[in-house]
Write a protein that holds these residues in place. Structure first.
Motif, mmCIF file in Angstrom:
data_model
loop_
_atom_site.group_PDB
_atom_site.id
_atom_site.type_symbol
_atom_site.label_atom_id
_atom_site.label_comp_id
_atom_site.label_asym_id
_atom_site.label_seq_id
_atom_site.Cartn_x
_atom_site.Cartn_y
_atom_site.Cartn_z
ATOM 1 N N LEU A 1 -58.286 54.156 27.625
ATOM 2 C CA LEU A 1 -58.620 52.693 27.943
ATOM 3 C C LEU A 1 -59.631 52.532 28.681
ATOM 4 O O LEU A 1 -60.606 51.511 28.461
ATOM 5 N N ILE A 2 -59.678 53.219 30.088
ATOM 6 C CA ILE A 2 -60.479 52.926 30.930
ATOM 7 C C ILE A 2 -61.864 53.640 30.588
ATOM 8 O O ILE A 2 -62.746 53.002 30.667
ATOM 9 N N GLN A 3 -61.867 55.108 30.315
ATOM 10 C CA GLN A 3 -62.899 55.788 29.975
ATOM 11 C C GLN A 3 -63.636 55.203 28.795
ATOM 12 O O GLN A 3 -65.275 55.391 28.930
ATOM 13 N N TYR A 4 -63.090 54.629 27.650
ATOM 14 C CA TYR A 4 -63.915 54.370 26.632
ATOM 15 C C TYR A 4 -63.702 52.890 26.230
ATOM 16 O O TYR A 4 -63.901 52.531 25.161
ATOM 17 N N SER A 5 -63.638 52.152 27.518
ATOM 18 C CA SER A 5 -63.477 50.579 26.974
ATOM 19 C C SER A 5 -64.822 50.194 26.717
ATOM 20 O O SER A 5 -64.824 49.229 25.455
ATOM 21 N N LYS A 6 -66.025 50.487 26.924
ATOM 22 C CA LYS A 6 -67.281 50.067 26.531
ATOM 23 C C LYS A 6 -67.195 50.630 25.248
ATOM 24 O O LYS A 6 -67.924 49.645 24.390
ATOM 25 N N VAL A 7 -67.003 51.693 24.743
ATOM 26 C CA VAL A 7 -67.234 52.186 23.352
ATOM 27 C C VAL A 7 -66.284 51.267 22.447
ATOM 28 O O VAL A 7 -66.946 50.967 21.285
ATOM 29 N N LEU A 8 -65.084 51.108 22.825
ATOM 30 C CA LEU A 8 -64.110 50.231 22.191
ATOM 31 C C LEU A 8 -64.741 48.666 21.869
ATOM 32 O O LEU A 8 -64.645 48.415 20.757
ATOM 33 N N LYS A 9 -65.494 48.291 22.586
ATOM 34 C CA LYS A 9 -65.838 46.670 22.606
ATOM 35 C C LYS A 9 -67.139 46.996 21.675
ATOM 36 O O LYS A 9 -67.156 45.842 20.967
ATOM 37 N N GLN A 10 -67.819 47.893 21.905
ATOM 38 C CA GLN A 10 -69.018 48.113 21.143
ATOM 39 C C GLN A 10 -68.837 48.105 19.507
ATOM 40 O O GLN A 10 -69.581 47.682 18.720
ATOM 41 N N HIS A 11 -67.590 48.863 19.221
ATOM 42 C CA HIS A 11 -67.182 48.808 17.872
ATOM 43 C C HIS A 11 -66.365 47.723 17.549
ATOM 44 O O HIS A 11 -65.450 47.812 16.359
ATOM 45 N N GLY A 12 -66.098 46.625 18.120
ATOM 46 C CA GLY A 12 -65.210 45.515 17.842
ATOM 47 C C GLY A 12 -63.707 45.859 18.195
ATOM 48 O O GLY A 12 -62.815 44.807 17.459
ATOM 49 N N TYR A 13 -63.267 46.779 18.756
ATOM 50 C CA TYR A 13 -61.991 46.979 19.095
ATOM 51 C C TYR A 13 -61.490 46.256 20.366
ATOM 52 O O TYR A 13 -61.331 46.609 21.270
ATOM 53 N N SER A 14 -61.188 44.547 20.223
ATOM 54 C CA SER A 14 -60.883 43.747 21.197
ATOM 55 C C SER A 14 -59.295 43.397 21.188
ATOM 56 O O SER A 14 -58.961 42.712 21.992
ATOM 57 N N THR A 15 -58.895 43.678 19.953
ATOM 58 C CA THR A 15 -57.343 43.157 19.840
ATOM 59 C C THR A 15 -56.310 44.140 19.958
ATOM 60 O O THR A 15 -56.969 45.371 19.951
ATOM 61 N N ASP A 16 -55.311 43.893 20.598
ATOM 62 C CA ASP A 16 -54.110 44.852 20.786
ATOM 63 C C ASP A 16 -53.832 45.753 19.591
ATOM 64 O O ASP A 16 -53.721 46.929 19.661
ATOM 65 N N GLU A 17 -54.131 44.938 18.456
ATOM 66 C CA GLU A 17 -53.473 45.737 17.009
ATOM 67 C C GLU A 17 -54.591 46.910 16.881
ATOM 68 O O GLU A 17 -54.269 47.882 16.505
ATOM 69 N N ARG A 18 -55.900 46.521 16.975
ATOM 70 C CA ARG A 18 -56.954 47.403 16.728
ATOM 71 C C ARG A 18 -56.833 48.623 17.603
ATOM 72 O O ARG A 18 -57.023 49.770 17.098
ATOM 73 N N ILE A 19 -56.752 48.264 18.822
ATOM 74 C CA ILE A 19 -56.445 49.372 19.869
ATOM 75 C C ILE A 19 -55.371 50.270 19.655
ATOM 76 O O ILE A 19 -55.595 51.414 19.809
ATOM 77 N N GLN A 20 -54.224 49.773 19.298
ATOM 78 C CA GLN A 20 -53.250 50.466 19.141
ATOM 79 C C GLN A 20 -53.322 51.507 17.948
ATOM 80 O O GLN A 20 -52.735 52.495 17.879
ATOM 81 N N SER A 21 -54.256 51.002 16.844
ATOM 82 C CA SER A 21 -54.361 52.014 15.922
ATOM 83 C C SER A 21 -55.077 53.291 16.285
ATOM 84 O O SER A 21 -54.890 54.315 15.733
ATOM 85 N N ILE A 22 -55.927 53.150 17.343
ATOM 86 C CA ILE A 22 -56.762 53.981 17.942
ATOM 87 C C ILE A 22 -55.548 54.974 18.653
ATOM 88 O O ILE A 22 -55.910 56.407 18.593
ATOM 89 N N LEU A 23 -54.804 54.435 19.414
ATOM 90 C CA LEU A 23 -54.070 55.073 20.227
ATOM 91 C C LEU A 23 -52.892 55.878 19.346
ATOM 92 O O LEU A 23 -52.548 56.724 19.797
ATOM 93 N N SER A 24 -52.536 55.282 18.348
ATOM 94 C CA SER A 24 -51.493 56.028 17.457
ATOM 95 C C SER A 24 -52.020 57.272 16.880
ATOM 96 O O SER A 24 -51.540 58.315 16.689
ATOM 97 N N GLN A 25 -53.530 57.060 16.554
ATOM 98 C CA GLN A 25 -54.243 58.210 15.887
ATOM 99 C C GLN A 25 -54.006 59.384 16.921
ATOM 100 O O GLN A 25 -53.966 60.605 16.527
#
Length: 341
Positions: free
Chosen positions: A33-57
């Motif tokens: 989450l620290i290393q890729y925070s900028k990439v996540l924001k650029q792709h619209g991953y701003s909610t806990d649910e969307r971020i959790q989907s990536i973490l689950s993968q």
């Protein structure tokens, strides 16, 4: 076969996230989450649910990698016991499966006075630097192999998918083609690669990973820009009943993408293309039909024992099964996989 290993970075590096077009490092949730925070924001991953989907993968992929060895052996045992081959005659490589042009190429490369210039007379132009093309398999063999793969897919045998980028491929080893690929690598391909890629272990390719990739509308239709965990890659087209799906090549992985111009190559049925594993490439979408390719990652322990191509460090070896990722004990430092889980 000797004892082979993976580098410990297999459990932390090169986690492919298709939605982000990213091969990520994943050591922990916090690190990611620290290393890729900028990439996540650029792709619209701003909610806990969307971020959790990536973490689950990422967690699912980590578990798959940690269980890869035992799962591989379990599947292979079941397949060996239960699978009834449709074309048993194709599981051992025979010269009759190979195009005359390919046999002529190999025979030339076997000559003691063969030169790179001489080899070029047997190759087809691809207009991509250091990417070489030549016919490999006959129509009859390609047809039987596709029929065999379809037959296996329809069976109730377990299927181990080939990698994180392709969800519908198959491991050639698990299906029963390891001896076939070993013969192809040792008795045929290595004579070619020793001339074309001598500085990358072309004369000492002592292991491989071979798998089928499949592209179909509604399933996987393309392949993102990437490089292979291999010194040399052979990619053979097995079908011609599709449209689209051109390959594209950039430069070596050390060259930044903004400085790279990509060139397309339309893969031809029965033809193999040979390139450096670290040559960046991808596949454009198909828009009809089904495309199958046989990919063989050929590895040289003499090269990769010096530097892991995935983490750019001296390999930290972890015991595994089969060929692993092509490292041998010559690379020294060995870690028990249990210490990583």
């Amino acid at each position: 076969m000797g004892e082979f290993y993976v580098c410990s970075c297999f459990y932390t590096h090169n986690f492919y996230i298709k939605e982000l077009g990213l091969h990520a490092i994943y050591i922990s949730k916090e690190q990611f989450l620290i290393q890729y925070s900028k990439v996540l924001k650029q792709h619209g991953y701003s909610t806990d649910e969307r971020i959790q989907s990536i973490l689950s993968q990422l967690e699912n992929e980590l578990q798959r990698r940690e269980n890869l060895g035992p799962a591989f052996l379990h599947r292979k045992s079941i397949i060996r016991e239960k699978y009834k081959m449709l074309h048993p005659e194709i599981f051992q490589l025979k010269t009759e499966f190979l195009q005359p042009e390919f046999l002529n190429l190999v025979n030339y490369c076997k000559q003691s006075d063969a030169t790179v210039g001489g080899v070029m007379q047997y190759l087809e132009e691809t207009q991509v630097k250091n990417v070489y093309a030549f016919p490999v398999f006959t129509d009859s063999f390609c047809r039987k192999l596709i029929e065999e793969l379809a037959h296996f897919e329809e069976s109730d045998c377990p299927k181990g998918r080939s990698n994180t980028m392709n969800h519908y491929g198959l491991s050639m080893d698990e299906v029963g083609f390891n001896d076939f690929i070993t013969t192809l690598r040792v008795e045929y391909m290595q004579h070619i690669t020793r001339l074309l890629f001598p500085e990358w272990g072309g004369g000492n390719l002592d292991s491989h990973k071979a798998f089928i990739v499949k592209y179909k509308v509604g399933e996987d239709i393309d392949l993102g820009y990437h490089y292979d965990n291999a010194e040399v890659t052979l990619n053979v087209s097995l079908t011609d009943n599709y449209q689209g799906g051109s390959l594209y090549f950039g430069d070596m992985r050390t060259v930044p993408l903004p400085d790279t111009e990509c060139s397309e190559y339309n893969h031809v049925y029965g033809v193999g293309i040979l390139h450096r594993g670290q040559h960046m490439h991808g596949a454009l979408p198909i828009y009809s039909g089904v495309r199958y390719n046989l990919i063989t990652w050929m590895r040289s322990s003499k090269i990769r024992n010096q530097l892991c191509p995935m983490c750019n460090n001296k390999p930290d070896l972890v015991k595994t099964v089969g060929y692993g990722d092509g490292f041998t004990a010559d690379a020294q430092q060995i870690t028990d996989v249990c210490s990583l889980t």
